[in-house]
Design an enzyme around this catalytic site. Sequence first.
Site, PDB file in Angstrom:
ATOM      1  N   ASP A 207       7.421  -5.524   8.235  1.00 55.86           N
ATOM      2  CA  ASP A 207       7.505  -6.994   8.430  1.00 55.86           C
ATOM      3  C   ASP A 207       9.201  -7.322   8.326  1.00 55.86           C
ATOM      4  OD1 ASP A 207       6.406  -9.852   8.187  1.00 55.86           O
ATOM      5  OD2 ASP A 207       7.613  -9.577   6.420  1.00 55.86           O
ATOM      6  N   GLU A 276       9.004  -5.382  13.256  1.00 55.05           N
ATOM      7  CA  GLU A 276       9.037  -7.029  13.459  1.00 55.05           C
ATOM      8  C   GLU A 276      10.506  -7.370  13.490  1.00 55.05           C
ATOM      9  OE1 GLU A 276       7.058 -11.129  11.893  1.00 55.05           O
ATOM     10  OE2 GLU A 276       8.166  -9.903  10.635  1.00 55.05           O
TER      11      GLU A 276
END
Length: 560
Positions: A207, A276
């Site tokens: 993330d 990401e």
Amino acid sequence: MGSSSESSNGEWWRGAVIYQIYPRSFMDSNGDGIGDLPGITARLDHVASLGVDAVWVSPFFSSPMKDFGYDVSDYRAVDPIFGTLADFDAMLARMHALGLKLIIDQVLSHTSDRHAWFAESRSSRDNPKADWYVWADPKPDGTPPTNWLSVFGGSAWQWDSRRRQYYLHSFLAEQPDLNFHCAQVQQALLGEVRFWCERGVDGFRFDACNHQFHDALLRDNPPASLASIGEVSTVRADNPYAMQQHLYDKSQTENLAFLESLRRLLDGYGAVALGEVGDENAPPVMAQYTEFGKRLHLAYSFSLLTADHSAGHIRHQVEALDHALAPTGGWGCWAVSNHDVPRVATRWNNGGAADTRRDRLWLMLLLTLRGSASIYQGEELGLPEAEVPFELLQDPYGRAFWPEFKGRDGCRTPMTWQADLPHGGFTTGTPWLPVFGAHLPLAVDNQADDPHSMLAFSRALLRWRRTQPLLRTGRIAFFDAPEPVLWFERRQGNQSLQAVFNLGSAPVSLPLRETLVPLQGHPLSEAATFEADGERRMLTLAPYGVFLATPAEEKEKGHS
């Protein structure tokens, strides 16, 4: 270039289809209204029936849940609301038994302010973890050290009275940023990743991985301008975060060396890294991060999670990433929905009513682009965005920007499994977010035995795609076509496939450059979505029509 060698060695991730599960909203096994790991395990037959390659499970770690799991207080523990480590092991075993790979979220750029590391770091300026987070003195007038902004609104700096310093938080104030300039932090985080590698996971979705380093000189970001900022912002225009060029608070070059250390660790376990990358100029960053064999295996693109779904926008975003990745041998992963944006069935509906033809078109488009693909839970059912009233809103992001932005809860409402059960069979208790009434007729049990349902189409499309190697790894090239037509070719060796999409609600006709033979066997081949006049080489596409074909000349060579 690495693509041919990697795919020949059986790298399953290249061109894979990944199904994203948001644990809170997938299936509740114990009646507390919150989805959990045993609930996921109980519903994995549904996921396997789709024909996906892997499952990405959003965070399930110990957390105060200020950002619903993306604020981790213990990387190695399952939060009690989701179950136990034994439940995790059972889920992983069931996935592997069904032939599914497991990708878990890892949030390395920041922790919860309840993490033991932060408690120690904030206790003084000279404790062993004093430099584990990004601390800075105020300016002489007491204001924050830089003009950096939080994605969730306001300054990215929070005052701490104990240290009499500010700490950096790129997201919520309860999510302090770790200091990756500290070697001990890097080693500690690699240890947290190793823990899950040893537990047997197949990969990680990292993330906000371009937030892992900040500018050590703490320079201010310059204002954004049309000439200097990318066309895809990571936030809405009404968020002040969009008013800066984020040159110094993320996407720092020092991150490359850390990603190389991370890759060496993962290679020892055969685990895959999906990053990401939320950046206003994402393609070159993604290309660096996925340089063949060096860092991440693939990177996740935000480019199709926008409100703009014109053919021109989609072509520009796909070409920009493809051109950026080509020199590095990198690889991308596309999505049209996830847990942070309105569902595609509503976001790209042109302001009109629900239309199954359109839902099928977007899924077909996603699965024919070059790259891997991520399907968000419920996309296979054609679920629209849910309406959540303000008084039931849970998302702090939405509460801060209401009413112009209603937050992320509309895409996070519970999955509906059985239409005739309370709350769609998601829970026997009170769900953490209300089940949307319009989702009940679209429940899995209502669609499972209907050959004309979106679920049946999704299964057939994924099954067919497995028979098309060039869709997994072939190159892509676009043809010029007027709006709202998107036309491209996928090619691998001497095989090619042309795909023509009418993204609009009216029929369109356009001339063909050559005679094309319709491709049979895919789920839309029997639908009357096109008409071709062989003499004039004209193609007519119905509203939201899709035409897949091979050149006649190539077809003849294949039979010679």
